[in-house]
Design a protein around this motif. Structure first.
Motif, PDB file in Angstrom:
ATOM      1  N   THR A  12       0.814  -1.215   0.000  1.00 62.72           N
ATOM      2  CA  THR A  12       0.000   0.000   0.000  1.00 62.72           C
ATOM      3  C   THR A  12       0.841   1.256   0.000  1.00 62.72           C
ATOM      4  O   THR A  12       0.315   2.341  -0.106  1.00 62.72           O
ATOM      5  CB  THR A  12      -0.923   0.028   1.238  1.00 62.72           C
ATOM      6  OG1 THR A  12      -0.115  -0.054   2.414  1.00 62.72           O
ATOM      7  CG2 THR A  12      -1.879  -1.134   1.200  1.00 62.72           C
ATOM      8  N   CYS A 268      -3.956  -1.856  -8.487  1.00 64.78           N
ATOM      9  CA  CYS A 268      -3.418  -1.192  -7.295  1.00 64.78           C
ATOM     10  C   CYS A 268      -2.439  -0.090  -7.689  1.00 64.78           C
ATOM     11  O   CYS A 268      -2.447   1.006  -7.129  1.00 64.78           O
ATOM     12  CB  CYS A 268      -2.725  -2.204  -6.390  1.00 64.78           C
ATOM     13  SG  CYS A 268      -3.850  -3.318  -5.545  1.00 64.78           S
ATOM     14  N   LEU A 271      -4.322   2.880  -9.083  1.00 57.52           N
ATOM     15  CA  LEU A 271      -5.041   3.593  -8.032  1.00 57.52           C
ATOM     16  C   LEU A 271      -4.089   4.432  -7.181  1.00 57.52           C
ATOM     17  O   LEU A 271      -4.454   5.519  -6.712  1.00 57.52           O
ATOM     18  CB  LEU A 271      -5.796   2.599  -7.141  1.00 57.52           C
ATOM     19  CG  LEU A 271      -6.996   1.905  -7.792  1.00 57.52           C
ATOM     20  CD1 LEU A 271      -7.454   0.735  -6.936  1.00 57.52           C
ATOM     21  CD2 LEU A 271      -8.139   2.897  -8.019  1.00 57.52           C
ATOM     22  N   ARG A 272      -2.859   3.942  -6.976  1.00 59.07           N
ATOM     23  CA  ARG A 272      -1.884   4.688  -6.188  1.00 59.07           C
ATOM     24  C   ARG A 272      -1.303   5.864  -6.943  1.00 59.07           C
ATOM     25  O   ARG A 272      -0.994   6.897  -6.357  1.00 59.07           O
ATOM     26  CB  ARG A 272      -0.719   3.769  -5.771  1.00 59.07           C
ATOM     27  CG  ARG A 272      -1.013   2.747  -4.720  1.00 59.07           C
ATOM     28  CD  ARG A 272       0.284   2.203  -4.108  1.00 59.07           C
ATOM     29  NE  ARG A 272       1.241   1.764  -5.105  1.00 59.07           N
ATOM     30  CZ  ARG A 272       1.346   0.511  -5.537  1.00 59.07           C
ATOM     31  NH1 ARG A 272       0.529  -0.410  -5.060  1.00 59.07           N
ATOM     32  NH2 ARG A 272       2.249   0.177  -6.432  1.00 59.07           N
ATOM     33  N   ASP A 275      -5.061   9.542 -11.072  1.00 63.00           N
ATOM     34  CA  ASP A 275      -6.392   9.975 -10.645  1.00 63.00           C
ATOM     35  C   ASP A 275      -7.472   9.415 -11.567  1.00 63.00           C
ATOM     36  O   ASP A 275      -8.598   9.935 -11.596  1.00 63.00           O
ATOM     37  CB  ASP A 275      -6.470  11.507 -10.637  1.00 63.00           C
ATOM     38  CG  ASP A 275      -5.543  12.133  -9.610  1.00 63.00           C
ATOM     39  OD1 ASP A 275      -5.406  11.546  -8.518  1.00 63.00           O
ATOM     40  OD2 ASP A 275      -4.942  13.187  -9.900  1.00 63.00           O
ATOM     41  N   VAL A 278     -12.272   4.880 -11.187  1.00 62.62           N
ATOM     42  CA  VAL A 278     -12.205   3.444 -10.904  1.00 62.62           C
ATOM     43  C   VAL A 278     -12.663   2.639 -12.116  1.00 62.62           C
ATOM     44  O   VAL A 278     -12.095   1.581 -12.419  1.00 62.62           O
ATOM     45  CB  VAL A 278     -13.041   3.099  -9.657  1.00 62.62           C
ATOM     46  CG1 VAL A 278     -13.163   1.584  -9.495  1.00 62.62           C
ATOM     47  CG2 VAL A 278     -12.415   3.712  -8.413  1.00 62.62           C
ATOM     48  N   SER A 306     -11.989   1.952  -4.124  1.00 65.14           N
ATOM     49  CA  SER A 306     -12.078   3.332  -3.624  1.00 65.14           C
ATOM     50  C   SER A 306     -11.425   3.472  -2.252  1.00 65.14           C
ATOM     51  O   SER A 306     -10.698   4.450  -1.987  1.00 65.14           O
ATOM     52  CB  SER A 306     -13.551   3.769  -3.555  1.00 65.14           C
ATOM     53  OG  SER A 306     -14.135   3.771  -4.840  1.00 65.14           O
ATOM     54  N   TYR A 308      -9.067   1.557  -1.087  1.00 63.81           N
ATOM     55  CA  TYR A 308      -7.637   1.377  -1.291  1.00 63.81           C
ATOM     56  C   TYR A 308      -6.993   2.683  -1.704  1.00 63.81           C
ATOM     57  O   TYR A 308      -5.924   3.063  -1.190  1.00 63.81           O
ATOM     58  CB  TYR A 308      -7.407   0.302  -2.351  1.00 63.81           C
ATOM     59  CG  TYR A 308      -5.952   0.002  -2.619  1.00 63.81           C
ATOM     60  CD1 TYR A 308      -5.275  -0.989  -1.909  1.00 63.81           C
ATOM     61  CD2 TYR A 308      -5.235   0.706  -3.584  1.00 63.81           C
ATOM     62  CE1 TYR A 308      -3.938  -1.266  -2.143  1.00 63.81           C
ATOM     63  CE2 TYR A 308      -3.908   0.440  -3.840  1.00 63.81           C
ATOM     64  CZ  TYR A 308      -3.257  -0.539  -3.107  1.00 63.81           C
ATOM     65  OH  TYR A 308      -1.933  -0.801  -3.348  1.00 63.81           O
ATOM     66  N   ARG A 309      -7.624   3.394  -2.627  1.00 59.20           N
ATOM     67  CA  ARG A 309      -7.090   4.683  -3.094  1.00 59.20           C
ATOM     68  C   ARG A 309      -7.026   5.691  -1.946  1.00 59.20           C
ATOM     69  O   ARG A 309      -6.085   6.472  -1.840  1.00 59.20           O
ATOM     70  CB  ARG A 309      -7.921   5.215  -4.242  1.00 59.20           C
ATOM     71  CG  ARG A 309      -7.614   6.645  -4.630  1.00 59.20           C
ATOM     72  CD  ARG A 309      -8.310   7.025  -5.928  1.00 59.20           C
ATOM     73  NE  ARG A 309      -7.496   6.648  -7.084  1.00 59.20           N
ATOM     74  CZ  ARG A 309      -7.950   6.640  -8.349  1.00 59.20           C
ATOM     75  NH1 ARG A 309      -9.228   6.909  -8.591  1.00 59.20           N
ATOM     76  NH2 ARG A 309      -7.145   6.326  -9.333  1.00 59.20           N
ATOM     77  N   ARG A 310      -8.010   5.686  -1.073  1.00 57.30           N
ATOM     78  CA  ARG A 310      -8.025   6.619   0.067  1.00 57.30           C
ATOM     79  C   ARG A 310      -7.026   6.213   1.148  1.00 57.30           C
ATOM     80  O   ARG A 310      -6.735   7.004   2.046  1.00 57.30           O
ATOM     81  CB  ARG A 310      -9.428   6.677   0.684  1.00 57.30           C
ATOM     82  CG  ARG A 310     -10.492   7.302  -0.198  1.00 57.30           C
ATOM     83  CD  ARG A 310     -11.753   7.607   0.620  1.00 57.30           C
ATOM     84  NE  ARG A 310     -12.265   6.423   1.306  1.00 57.30           N
ATOM     85  CZ  ARG A 310     -13.201   5.609   0.793  1.00 57.30           C
ATOM     86  NH1 ARG A 310     -13.706   5.855  -0.416  1.00 57.30           N
ATOM     87  NH2 ARG A 310     -13.628   4.554   1.474  1.00 57.30           N
TER      88      ARG A 310
END
Length: 313
Positions: A12, A268, A271-272, A275, A278, A306, A308-310
């Motif tokens: 993460t 992943c 998402l990291r 922008d 999804v 979502s 995971y991104r946060r």
């Protein structure tokens, strides 16, 4: 040594944004990597990026101390497939097949991803015959035949030594190698984990290596599109059932498991580092149905895309 820790899941920790290119190293070089030794030294230290023609499923007679500087993905070593992240340190024994597949987005490169130190084990044997203080070198080579994955403080110490080795002259590299060997020999059981399963016997024939690399290239080049086991089997001239058995024995996981993990790893990463909505991440990761993507993502990571991104996962 203890068994490897449970698969840690997709890392993460954010990685540096960048463009990403679909890896596709050519596999026509065969399974045996011929390493030309540096003049005036028994220790070879070097780096390379990813994608790179050297980043393929291969083996060589040298033992290899290996550091991953950046990125995350899946390491294939012997009959195991294990997630890796930046800072991973391993020791690959002689003729242990290995490869690292990094999580990338279209157009991205990872310059200088890998740091390697390679030395022929016969040099260890010859040295230990003359110097009793080096008797542990032979034991380390034997342990390394299954591969060794470091964690904790041992991993951090080894990573520092590997980085600094490149700044030293040949004598300094030899001294650093002995320090590196000591780290592996003195690592506690909970920080030194065998990689390949006990009793693993590598398949070192050219046909197996060529097939594995062809399949890996096919998967990496089509993560955003359709991937079929039937097509993969056709590419390596095997029936689907024969291909399924070969891949499972070689990689330690099924073909469908590898595809799923590579696709979720790409999701992943996107998402990291972007922008993108999804829904777009879903498409770029090879999923045509958002509900199915969300379900698969949660199965693999324990959280939603979502969240995971946060950073809530």
């Amino acid at each position: 040594m203890s068994s490897p820790p449970a698969r840690p899941g997709i890392p993460t920790r954010p990685s540096a944004p960048g463009a990403e290119s679909v890896p596709g190293a050519k596999a026509d070089v065969g399974d045996l990597e011929v390493i030309v030794p540096d003049v005036g030294t028994s220790v070879r230290w070097w780096t390379h990026g990813y994608p790179d023609p050297l980043a393929r499923w291969h083996h060589h007679p040298e033992i290899e101390f290996h550091l991953i500087r950046s990125g995350s993905g899946q390491m294939l070593a012997g009959d195991r497939t294990i997630d890796f992240d930046a800072g991973q340190v391993t020791l690959m024994g002689p003729h242990l097949p290995h490869n690292w597949l990094s999580d990338l987005a279209p157009g991205e490169l990872l310059p200088d991803r890998d740091v390697l130190c390679q030395v022929l084990p016969e040099r260890f044997t010859a040295a230990s015959a003359q110097l009793p203080e080096l008797a542990g070198l032979r034991a380390l080579v034997d342990r390394a035949r299954r591969g060794i994955l470091l964690s904790g403080a041992s991993r951090a110490r080894a990573a520092t030594l590997l980085e600094r080795m490149g700044q030293r002259d040949p004598l300094g590299r030899l001294a650093a190698l002995l320090e590196l060997v000591d780290v592996f020999l003195s690592a506690p059981d909970d920080e030194a984990h065998p990689i390949a399963t006990a009793g693993y016997m590598p398949s070192l024939d050219d046909a197996t290596a060529a097939r594995v690399n062809t399949v890996l290239d096919y998967v990496e080049a089509n993560l955003a599109g359709e991937i079929s086991m039937t097509r993969a089997a056709e590419l390596v001239a095997l029936s689907p059932s024969a291909f399924s058995r070969l891949f499972h024995v070689t990689a330690g996981i099924t073909f469908s498991e590898l595809v799923r993990r590579r696709r979720i790893a790409r999701a992943c990463h996107l998402l990291r580092t972007t922008d993108l909505p999804v829904a777009r991440v879903c498409a770029l990761s090879g999923y045509t149905n958002l509900a199915n993507f969300n379900r698969r993502f949660k199965d693999e990571t324990g959280t939603t895309p979502s969240a995971y991104r946060r950073g809530d996962g």
